[in-house]
Design an enzyme around this catalytic site. Structure first.
Site, PDB file in Angstrom:
ATOM      1  N   THR A  69     -22.264 -77.841  40.235  1.00 51.20           N
ATOM      2  CA  THR A  69     -23.017 -76.608  40.467  1.00 51.20           C
ATOM      3  C   THR A  69     -22.415 -75.418  39.729  1.00 51.20           C
ATOM      4  O   THR A  69     -21.188 -75.378  39.481  1.00 51.20           O
ATOM      5  CB  THR A  69     -23.043 -76.299  41.983  1.00 51.20           C
ATOM      6  OG1 THR A  69     -23.558 -74.986  42.185  1.00 51.20           O
ATOM      7  CG2 THR A  69     -21.657 -76.374  42.617  1.00 51.20           C
ATOM      8  N   ASP A  70     -23.248 -74.433  39.440  1.00 51.15           N
ATOM      9  CA  ASP A  70     -22.745 -73.178  38.847  1.00 51.15           C
ATOM     10  C   ASP A  70     -21.842 -72.422  39.821  1.00 51.15           C
ATOM     11  O   ASP A  70     -21.098 -71.524  39.417  1.00 51.15           O
ATOM     12  CB  ASP A  70     -23.902 -72.284  38.376  1.00 51.15           C
ATOM     13  CG  ASP A  70     -24.894 -71.872  39.463  1.00 51.15           C
ATOM     14  OD1 ASP A  70     -24.709 -72.273  40.634  1.00 51.15           O
ATOM     15  OD2 ASP A  70     -25.855 -71.141  39.138  1.00 51.15           O
ATOM     16  N   GLU A  71     -21.914 -72.786  41.122  1.00 46.57           N
ATOM     17  CA  GLU A  71     -21.138 -72.028  42.111  1.00 46.57           C
ATOM     18  C   GLU A  71     -19.638 -72.232  41.940  1.00 46.57           C
ATOM     19  O   GLU A  71     -18.845 -71.445  42.449  1.00 46.57           O
ATOM     20  CB  GLU A  71     -21.601 -72.382  43.531  1.00 46.57           C
ATOM     21  CG  GLU A  71     -23.094 -72.169  43.669  1.00 46.57           C
ATOM     22  CD  GLU A  71     -23.619 -72.011  45.081  1.00 46.57           C
ATOM     23  OE1 GLU A  71     -22.831 -71.741  45.996  1.00 46.57           O
ATOM     24  OE2 GLU A  71     -24.839 -72.140  45.249  1.00 46.57           O
TER      25      GLU A  71
ATOM     26  N   TYR B 296     -18.178 -74.544  50.368  1.00 49.32           N
ATOM     27  CA  TYR B 296     -19.032 -75.480  49.624  1.00 49.32           C
ATOM     28  C   TYR B 296     -18.596 -75.541  48.159  1.00 49.32           C
ATOM     29  O   TYR B 296     -18.335 -76.624  47.606  1.00 49.32           O
ATOM     30  CB  TYR B 296     -20.508 -75.046  49.718  1.00 49.32           C
ATOM     31  CG  TYR B 296     -21.387 -75.650  48.641  1.00 49.32           C
ATOM     32  CD1 TYR B 296     -21.651 -77.009  48.605  1.00 49.32           C
ATOM     33  CD2 TYR B 296     -21.943 -74.845  47.633  1.00 49.32           C
ATOM     34  CE1 TYR B 296     -22.446 -77.563  47.600  1.00 49.32           C
ATOM     35  CE2 TYR B 296     -22.737 -75.385  46.628  1.00 49.32           C
ATOM     36  CZ  TYR B 296     -22.985 -76.744  46.613  1.00 49.32           C
ATOM     37  OH  TYR B 296     -23.759 -77.292  45.625  1.00 49.32           O
TER      38      TYR B 296
ATOM     39  N   LYS C 142     -16.946 -78.612  45.805  1.00 51.84           N
ATOM     40  CA  LYS C 142     -17.541 -79.112  44.551  1.00 51.84           C
ATOM     41  C   LYS C 142     -16.533 -78.982  43.401  1.00 51.84           C
ATOM     42  O   LYS C 142     -16.444 -79.870  42.548  1.00 51.84           O
ATOM     43  CB  LYS C 142     -18.829 -78.334  44.222  1.00 51.84           C
ATOM     44  CG  LYS C 142     -19.973 -78.529  45.209  1.00 51.84           C
ATOM     45  CD  LYS C 142     -20.529 -79.946  45.259  1.00 51.84           C
ATOM     46  CE  LYS C 142     -21.293 -80.326  44.021  1.00 51.84           C
ATOM     47  NZ  LYS C 142     -21.952 -81.662  44.194  1.00 51.84           N
TER      48      LYS C 142
HETATM   49  P1  NAD Z   1     -29.676 -81.838  49.688  1.00 53.95           P
HETATM   50  O1  NAD Z   1     -28.833 -81.214  50.743  1.00 53.95           O
HETATM   51  O2  NAD Z   1     -31.136 -81.584  49.669  1.00 53.95           O
HETATM   52  O3  NAD Z   1     -29.492 -83.434  49.732  1.00 53.95           O
HETATM   53  C1  NAD Z   1     -28.259 -84.037  49.876  1.00 53.95           C
HETATM   54  C2  NAD Z   1     -28.494 -85.506  50.204  1.00 53.95           C
HETATM   55  O4  NAD Z   1     -27.212 -86.150  50.325  1.00 53.95           O
HETATM   56  C3  NAD Z   1     -29.218 -85.735  51.531  1.00 53.95           C
HETATM   57  O5  NAD Z   1     -30.244 -86.682  51.363  1.00 53.95           O
HETATM   58  C4  NAD Z   1     -28.139 -86.269  52.457  1.00 53.95           C
HETATM   59  O6  NAD Z   1     -28.633 -87.166  53.451  1.00 53.95           O
HETATM   60  C5  NAD Z   1     -27.234 -86.983  51.469  1.00 53.95           C
HETATM   61  N1  NAD Z   1     -25.867 -87.115  51.975  1.00 53.95           N
HETATM   62  C6  NAD Z   1     -25.108 -86.146  52.560  1.00 53.95           C
HETATM   63  N2  NAD Z   1     -23.918 -86.651  52.905  1.00 53.95           N
HETATM   64  C7  NAD Z   1     -23.902 -87.960  52.507  1.00 53.95           C
HETATM   65  C8  NAD Z   1     -22.940 -89.000  52.579  1.00 53.95           C
HETATM   66  N3  NAD Z   1     -21.751 -88.792  53.132  1.00 53.95           N
HETATM   67  N4  NAD Z   1     -23.269 -90.197  52.062  1.00 53.95           N
HETATM   68  C9  NAD Z   1     -24.477 -90.417  51.501  1.00 53.95           C
HETATM   69  N5  NAD Z   1     -25.442 -89.466  51.429  1.00 53.95           N
HETATM   70  C10 NAD Z   1     -25.150 -88.254  51.918  1.00 53.95           C
HETATM   71  O7  NAD Z   1     -28.994 -81.425  48.322  1.00 53.95           O
HETATM   72  P2  NAD Z   1     -29.649 -81.197  46.884  1.00 53.95           P
HETATM   73  O8  NAD Z   1     -30.137 -79.804  46.786  1.00 53.95           O
HETATM   74  O9  NAD Z   1     -30.562 -82.307  46.561  1.00 53.95           O
HETATM   75  O10 NAD Z   1     -28.344 -81.280  45.970  1.00 53.95           O
HETATM   76  C11 NAD Z   1     -28.004 -82.479  45.275  1.00 53.95           C
HETATM   77  C12 NAD Z   1     -26.769 -82.219  44.444  1.00 53.95           C
HETATM   78  O11 NAD Z   1     -27.009 -81.161  43.540  1.00 53.95           O
HETATM   79  C13 NAD Z   1     -25.550 -81.802  45.283  1.00 53.95           C
HETATM   80  O12 NAD Z   1     -24.417 -82.433  44.767  1.00 53.95           O
HETATM   81  C14 NAD Z   1     -25.466 -80.302  45.070  1.00 53.95           C
HETATM   82  O13 NAD Z   1     -24.134 -79.848  45.166  1.00 53.95           O
HETATM   83  C15 NAD Z   1     -25.997 -80.173  43.653  1.00 53.95           C
HETATM   84  N6  NAD Z   1     -26.619 -78.883  43.358  1.00 53.95           N
HETATM   85  C16 NAD Z   1     -27.754 -78.479  44.018  1.00 53.95           C
HETATM   86  C17 NAD Z   1     -28.345 -77.258  43.678  1.00 53.95           C
HETATM   87  C18 NAD Z   1     -29.611 -76.764  44.342  1.00 53.95           C
HETATM   88  O14 NAD Z   1     -30.081 -75.674  44.028  1.00 53.95           O
HETATM   89  N7  NAD Z   1     -30.232 -77.532  45.232  1.00 53.95           N
HETATM   90  C19 NAD Z   1     -27.767 -76.439  42.710  1.00 53.95           C
HETATM   91  C20 NAD Z   1     -26.598 -76.872  42.075  1.00 53.95           C
HETATM   92  C21 NAD Z   1     -26.050 -78.105  42.389  1.00 53.95           C
HETATM   93  P1  TYD Z   2     -29.357 -70.378  48.968  1.00 57.25           P
HETATM   94  O1  TYD Z   2     -30.738 -70.920  48.833  1.00 57.25           O
HETATM   95  O2  TYD Z   2     -28.611 -70.603  50.230  1.00 57.25           O
HETATM   96  O3  TYD Z   2     -28.547 -70.917  47.710  1.00 57.25           O
HETATM   97  P2  TYD Z   2     -27.067 -70.497  47.171  1.00 57.25           P
HETATM   98  O4  TYD Z   2     -26.353 -69.773  48.222  1.00 57.25           O
HETATM   99  O5  TYD Z   2     -26.495 -71.844  46.937  1.00 57.25           O
HETATM  100  O6  TYD Z   2     -27.302 -69.707  45.950  1.00 57.25           O
HETATM  101  O7  TYD Z   2     -29.413 -68.808  48.728  1.00 57.25           O
HETATM  102  C1  TYD Z   2     -29.957 -68.250  47.540  1.00 57.25           C
HETATM  103  C2  TYD Z   2     -29.760 -66.750  47.619  1.00 57.25           C
HETATM  104  O8  TYD Z   2     -30.551 -66.245  48.705  1.00 57.25           O
HETATM  105  C3  TYD Z   2     -28.338 -66.333  47.925  1.00 57.25           C
HETATM  106  O9  TYD Z   2     -28.052 -65.122  47.221  1.00 57.25           O
HETATM  107  C4  TYD Z   2     -28.340 -66.064  49.420  1.00 57.25           C
HETATM  108  C5  TYD Z   2     -29.751 -65.557  49.665  1.00 57.25           C
HETATM  109  N1  TYD Z   2     -30.310 -65.856  51.005  1.00 57.25           N
HETATM  110  C6  TYD Z   2     -30.855 -64.830  51.780  1.00 57.25           C
HETATM  111  O10 TYD Z   2     -30.886 -63.652  51.381  1.00 57.25           O
HETATM  112  N2  TYD Z   2     -31.355 -65.147  53.000  1.00 57.25           N
HETATM  113  C7  TYD Z   2     -31.350 -66.425  53.484  1.00 57.25           C
HETATM  114  O11 TYD Z   2     -31.808 -66.652  54.647  1.00 57.25           O
HETATM  115  C8  TYD Z   2     -30.808 -67.473  52.675  1.00 57.25           C
HETATM  116  C9  TYD Z   2     -30.774 -68.887  53.150  1.00 57.25           C
HETATM  117  C10 TYD Z   2     -30.313 -67.139  51.421  1.00 57.25           C
END
Ligand code: NAD
Ligand code: TYD
Length: 351
Positions: free
Chosen positions: A128-130, A152, A156
């Site tokens: 992630t970019d985070e 979090y 990562k």
């Molecule tokens: P999500 O929370 O929607 O899904 C995570 C999945 O992992 C779920 O299906 C959960 O059941 C499964 N899981 C959790 N713990 C587990 C374990 N111990 N064993 C097996 N499965 C398990 O997350 P997402 O948004 O789909 O993110 C997927 C990946 O992308 C993650 O690694 C996250 O860090 C990365 N990522 C997501 C975003 C975003 O915007 N969603 C951005 C940057 C990086």
């Molecule tokens: P989020 O979807 O939790 O993703 P991330 O924290 O991983 O970027 O949040 C996106 C942005 O929205 C972040 O700046 C936090 C803000 N946010 C709110 O303002 N209110 C909310 O209820 C949530 C969940 C996020």
């Protein structure tokens, strides 16, 4: 290719698996989906895929070393796309322990399972970019220092560290992708976009943190899935990192206004609430390295957001099933105090 996709029942995993099987990608002989089905995993997301002979779903924990090693051997896996993780920043602020277990121990268990495996081709670690932390100016390149702000992001970054170490020490063919905030269908409604869309559809408040001016860099999940396939085809060196971004930065307040406009809902649904502790002000990725290899995002934000909003509007049954039961407890715990002390006008920065 015999691929293992972890976290396949989550947001990005579901989209990646569905896109992969629907497009009949050449060379995919087997796709094993591994997911623990935590609160964020939803088996129903994968409905309809069971009839594809290439597909198999396994419920299991990525941190269970023996289970993971056995599965990789039994299915002769040669590519892993590792999406499984605990992913919500706000939950990590309440308790970082599950993030350490799944994100760090889970990644380590998978790396161990492929270490020294003959014919193993690629471990793609979805990061992630985070991990770069807040970016005051410019854009993070792949060599920027890692400065995680949330538990979090720290988990990562630690997982990224193990990937680097296994590439350097054991020559594991592993690469890391770092994407920006994804949006699209099947996203759990704790994240900003699905939370605000579904709340707005129900006429509920939209709790904006702080002054609402934190900036996120939005990537459509279809573009992300394509980018992952693109990286798998690159023959990258072990330990290489690729940023994935559509360079689409936006303050949360402007995004919220667009959602309300698309749904034709009033601006007074927005409530400014107490900020998230350690809230990164801005994320911005430099995707130049990946673009130089030919990848381009295809989805414009205007079109992607409109399609995403329409998807949640038309899939009420999908999110209503999630937003009941334990989700309600989570929501009350996270938001009821904040909403009681909320205001209709923006707060000062960082308040
Ligand atoms: P999500 O929370 O929607 O899904 C995570 C999945 O992992 C779920 O299906 C959960 O059941 C499964 N899981 C959790 N713990 C587990 C374990 N111990 N064993 C097996 N499965 C398990 O997350 P997402 O948004 O789909 O993110 C997927 C990946 O992308 C993650 O690694 C996250 O860090 C990365 N990522 C997501 C975003 C975003 O915007 N969603 C951005 C940057 C990086
Ligand atoms: P989020 O979807 O939790 O993703 P991330 O924290 O991983 O970027 O949040 C996106 C942005 O929205 C972040 O700046 C936090 C803000 N946010 C709110 O303002 N209110 C909310 O209820 C949530 C969940 C996020």
């Amino acid at each position: 290719m015999r691929a293992l996709v972890t976290g396949a029942a989550g947001f990005i995993g579901t989209n990646f698996v569905r896109q992969t099987l629907a497009r009949k990608r050449e060379g995919i002989d087997r796709l094993v989906a591994l997911d623990l089905l935590t609160y964020a995993g939803n088996y129903a997301n994968l409905t309809g895929l069971e009839s594809d002979p290439r597909f198999r779903f396994v419920r299991g924990d990525v941190a269970d070393r023996d289970r993971v090693a056995a599965l990789v051997a039994e299915e002769a896996i040669d590519v892993i796309v590792h999406c499984a993780a605990e992913t919500h920043v706000d939950r990590s602020i309440v308790d970082g322990a599950p993030f350490l277990v799944t994100n760090v121990h889970g990644t380590l268990a998978l790396l161990e399972a492929v270490r020294g495996r003959p014919g193993f081709r690629c471990f793609l670690h979805v990061s992630t970019d985070e991990v770069y932390g807040s970016v005051a100016e410019g854009r993070s390149t792949e060599s920027a220092p890692l400065r995680p702000s949330s538990p979090y992001a720290a988990s990562k970054a630690a997982a990224d560290g193990f990937v680097f170490a296994y590439a350097a020490t054991y020559g594991v063919p592993a690469v890391i992708t770092r994407c920006s905030n994804n949006y699209g269908p099947y996203q759990f409604p704790e994240k900003l976009i699905p939370l605000f869309v579904t709340n707005a559809l129900d006429g509920e408040s939209l709790p904006l943190y702080g002054d609402g001016m934190n900036v996120r860099d939005w990537l459509h999940v279809e573009d992300h899935a394509e980018a992952l396939w693109h990286v798998l085809g690159l023959r990258a060196a072990p330990g290489e990192v690729f940023n994935i971004s559509a360079e689409n930065e936006m303050p949360n307040r402007a995004l919220t206004e667009q959602i309300l406009r698309l749904l034709d809902r009033p601006a007074n649904l927005v409530r400014y609430v107490a900020d998230r502790p350690g809230h990164d002000r801005r994320y911005a990725l430099d995707p130049g390295k990946l673009r130089a290899t030919g990848w381009r995002p295809q989805v414009s934000f205007a079109d992607g957001l409109a399609r995403t909003v329409a998807w949640y509007r038309e899939r009420r049954a999908w999110w209503e099933a999630i937003k009941s039961g334990t989700y309600r407890d989570y929501y009350d715990r996270m938001y009821s105090g904040r909403l009681a002390g909320s205001s209709a006008a923006p707060r000062e920065p960082g308040v």
